[in-house]
Scaffold this active site. Structure first.
Site, PDB file in Angstrom:
ATOM      1  N   ASP A 217     -12.506  -0.537  -1.742  1.00  0.00           N
ATOM      2  CA  ASP A 217     -11.248  -0.914  -2.371  1.00  0.00           C
ATOM      3  C   ASP A 217     -11.244  -2.407  -2.730  1.00  0.00           C
ATOM      4  O   ASP A 217     -11.712  -3.238  -1.945  1.00  0.00           O
ATOM      5  CB  ASP A 217     -10.117  -0.606  -1.376  1.00  0.00           C
ATOM      6  N   GLU A 274     -14.581  -0.879  -6.358  1.00  0.00           N
ATOM      7  CA  GLU A 274     -13.425  -0.851  -7.253  1.00  0.00           C
ATOM      8  C   GLU A 274     -13.242  -2.258  -7.796  1.00  0.00           C
ATOM      9  O   GLU A 274     -12.900  -3.179  -7.045  1.00  0.00           O
ATOM     10  CB  GLU A 274     -12.152  -0.417  -6.525  1.00  0.00           C
TER      11      GLU A 274
HETATM   12  O1  TEU Z   1      -6.011  -0.665  -6.154  1.00  0.00           O
HETATM   13  C1  TEU Z   1      -6.178  -1.992  -6.516  1.00  0.00           C
HETATM   14  C2  TEU Z   1      -5.462  -2.418  -7.673  1.00  0.00           C
HETATM   15  O2  TEU Z   1      -5.755  -3.451  -8.213  1.00  0.00           O
HETATM   16  C3  TEU Z   1      -4.302  -1.619  -8.095  1.00  0.00           C
HETATM   17  O3  TEU Z   1      -3.185  -2.339  -7.697  1.00  0.00           O
HETATM   18  C4  TEU Z   1      -4.297  -1.424  -9.549  1.00  0.00           C
HETATM   19  O4  TEU Z   1      -4.447  -2.630 -10.223  1.00  0.00           O
HETATM   20  C5  TEU Z   1      -3.006  -0.852  -9.981  1.00  0.00           C
HETATM   21  O5  TEU Z   1      -2.638   0.189  -9.128  1.00  0.00           O
HETATM   22  C6  TEU Z   1      -3.153  -0.337 -11.387  1.00  0.00           C
HETATM   23  O6  TEU Z   1      -2.051   0.415 -11.707  1.00  0.00           O
HETATM   24  C7  TEU Z   1      -6.465  -0.281  -4.911  1.00  0.00           C
HETATM   25  C8  TEU Z   1      -6.123   1.163  -4.676  1.00  0.00           C
HETATM   26  O7  TEU Z   1      -6.793   1.945  -5.604  1.00  0.00           O
HETATM   27  C9  TEU Z   1      -4.637   1.309  -4.731  1.00  0.00           C
HETATM   28  O8  TEU Z   1      -4.244   2.651  -4.624  1.00  0.00           O
HETATM   29  C10 TEU Z   1      -4.057   0.506  -3.588  1.00  0.00           C
HETATM   30  O9  TEU Z   1      -2.656   0.545  -3.646  1.00  0.00           O
HETATM   31  C11 TEU Z   1      -4.526  -0.945  -3.635  1.00  0.00           C
HETATM   32  O10 TEU Z   1      -5.922  -1.059  -3.865  1.00  0.00           O
HETATM   33  C12 TEU Z   1      -4.269  -1.613  -2.316  1.00  0.00           C
HETATM   34  O11 TEU Z   1      -5.148  -1.117  -1.358  1.00  0.00           O
END
Ligand code: TEU
Ligand code: CA
Length: 565
Positions: A217, A274
């Site tokens: 993540d 990610e």
């Molecule tokens: O997402 C990271 C992230 O940058 C997200 O905030 C993204 O930019 C946004 O949702 C786009 O709409 C990760 C996970 O995938 C997300 O589900 C988590 O909420 C976040 O990290 C925190 O762990």
């Protein structure tokens, strides 16, 4: 560009990844929330679909402030999702079927209920409290002329991704802590070697159990500026700032390399990151030759100069406008920027993004399916996209996502793309028992668009996905070959997949009409292997060819000479 020096030999190169959001896949105990035994019970569906690996969003113990992305124990299973024994059963059942299992690991932050954070906030005295430095604590800014209470004197202008300041005041110890997301998700201090060691130990816990890799993540956010400098204003939108000091800091690459060496000590495991960054910065996450260190565990690595993530997620097709020229540009730029030995990948949807079929419409979603599964590189599918699932409307009293609750109406809510998987035409679509209210509402057309109903329809989008996955598996050109002549002509996107130099594979021409009108183009002689409207397969083409709006064509070229310009 065929990369014959570095042939695709690993499962995560030739295979296809399928993301499961566990709350929404299959409930087995009647609480309206999907669970691990539910995933186990649906593995045969995934095998019949034709994917190779599942990535499961977090199922660790969590207060669920961000539905599991707020972890309170890295080495267990939340009772909501089952037990460790359920996980071991899932892993064994998947491996028995030849499916790999990738876990979602959340290294940037923990839950504010994690014992590490409870200890960290217990005292600011670092001798008495060895975990104070595990998180990012900071004094209030010095009072100026306009004196404010300390709790309002934020250390700098950093903002949370979920709205508001990224700093939360802790009155008992009179300092702020940093949270890039919710205040219930305090950021770990990745400069602290003890934090790194603790996370690597947690990774080993799962690797020892046999997991096949991790999706990390927010990998590009792990390190923040050590001087906590203010982010500069965004010239395009003065209400926001540019993440100059909070994202993609150079030291991050050393950490990625450390994570990679943890995985490498186990063999053929995959490290996925990610990462939302422009392509030139994104491809640096494959690893950089300058700080590469030889790995004592594998003295002759296949790609010695790349010691970063195996697959830094490429989200550019999600972020792109659905125009042939824009997409051709992404593919060409990405291919040209990939370092030697780096393996490409593409993603079209995930649990944070509006559903593919909603973003580009149901017809273009078929072209998108063919595009994703015929490009060079590992595709990642989001559960339900194979059914053409859409964003569902969420009434105010149905909102579950904190990103929506924090800033209502700004379109940040992610509930619409997280609705339950559609399995059957029985009440609740087989996701949970009939009398239960699922945690999010079902898509309205579940009676006809569920997996069972679509399986019986020869032209459903599910049938299209199955055929595409089968063809990708069957033809080494598609899962391992090169790519060439990526071009846009008006609304037509085209590229060629180039056979491996083994003498017994086929070249393919791909043609997509990404516009709303029928279009005509030219094609070298070949046989239509698959069309996204599932009509016209087997016909021979040579020269002018007509393509419906939203149609994609996979054509096996007659001979390799025919297509040399
Ligand atoms: O997402 C990271 C992230 O940058 C997200 O905030 C993204 O930019 C946004 O949702 C786009 O709409 C990760 C996970 O995938 C997300 O589900 C988590 O909420 C976040 O990290 C925190 O762990
Ligand atoms: Ca359940």
């Amino acid at each position: 560009m065929p990369d014959s020096e570095f042939p695709a030999t690993e499962w995560w190169q030739t295979g296809v990844i399928y993301q499961i959001y566990p709350r929404s896949f299959q409930d087995t105990n009647g609480d309206g929330i999907g669970d691990l035994p539910g995933i186990t019970s649906r593995l045969d569906y995934l095998v019949s679909l034709g994917i190779d690996a599942i990535w499961i969003s977090p199922f660790y113990p969590s207060p669920m402030a961000d539905f599991g992305y707020d972890v309170s124990d890295y080495t267990n299973v939340d009772p909501l999702f089952g037990t460790l024994a359920d996980f071991d059963a899932l892993l064994a059942a998947a491996h028995n079927r030849g499916l790999r299992v990738i876990l979602d690991f959340v290294p940037n932050h923990t839950s504010d209920q994690h014992p590490w954070f409870l200890q960290s906030k217990s005292s600011r005295d670092q001798r008495a409290n060895p975990k104070r430095n595990w998180y990012l604590w900071h004094d209030a800014a010095q009072p100026g002329d306009d004196w404010q209470p300390a709790k309002n004197r934020y250390p700098n202008n950093w903002m949370s991704q979920f709205g508001g300041h990224a700093w939360e005041w802790d009155q008992p110890t009179e300092q702020f802590y940093l949270h890039s997301f919710l205040k219930e998700q305090p950021d770990l201090n990745w400069r602290n070697p003890q934090v790194r060691a603790a996370i690597y130990m947690a990774m080993r816990f799962w690797l020892d159990r046999g997991v096949d890799g991790f999706r990390m993540d927010v990998l590009w956010l792990l390190i923040k500026d050590e001087f906590f400098r203010n982010n500069p204003p965004n010239p395009q939108d003065l209400a926001s700032t540019l993440p100059v000091f909070t994202a993609d800091q150079p030291e991050t690459h050393k950490i990625v390399a450390e994570m990679r060496s943890v995985l490498d000590s186990y063999g053929d495991r995959v490290l996925i990151g990610e990462i939302y960054l422009p392509l030139p910065e994104l491809v640096r996450y494959y690893g950089q030759s300058d700080d590469s260190t030889p790995n004592p565990q594998s003295p002759t690595p296949k790609t010695p100069q790349l010691r970063g993530a195996n697959l830094p997620f490429n989200f550019h097709l999600i972020q792109s406008q659905w125009y042939a020229e824009a997409i051709a540009h992404i593919i060409r730029t990405y291919e040209s920027l990939l370092p030697a030995g780096a393996w490409p990948n593409y993603v079209l949807g995930n649990h944070d993004q509006s559903r593919l079929a909603t973003r580009i419409g149901p017809q273009q979603a078929r072209a998108a399916a063919m595009l994703l599964l015929t490009l060079r590189g590992t595709p990642t599918l989001y559960y339900g996209d194979e059914l053409g699932m859409q964003d569902i409307p969420i009434a105010p009293d149905q909102v579950r996502d904190p990103a929506e609750k924090n800033e209502p109406g700004k379109g940040k809510g992610r509930d619409p793309e997280r609705s339950p998987m559609l399995w059957l035409d029985t009440p609740n679509a087989g996701f949970t028992s009939a009398e239960v209210t699922p945690w999010l509402p079902l898509q309205h057309d579940w009676q006809t668009e569920n997996a069972t109903a679509q399986s019986t329809r020869p032209r459903s989008i599910l049938t299209l996905y199955r055929k595409l996955l089968q063809l990708r598996r069957q033809h080494d050109t598609l899962h391992s070959g090169g790519i060439a002549d990526v071009a846009a002509e008006g609304n037509i996107l085209r590229f060629r997949r180039v056979a491996l130099p083994n003498g017994h594979s086929t070249d393919f021409q791909l043609l997509f009409n990404l516009g709303n009108d029928i279009a005509t183009t030219q094609c070298a002689p070949g046989t239509v292997v698959l069309t996204t409207i599932l009509d016209g397969e087997g016909s021979h083409v040579d020269g002018a060819i007509t393509i419906e709006a939203g149609e994609g064509l996979l054509i096996a070229l007659d001979s390799n000479e025919g297509i040399l310009e």
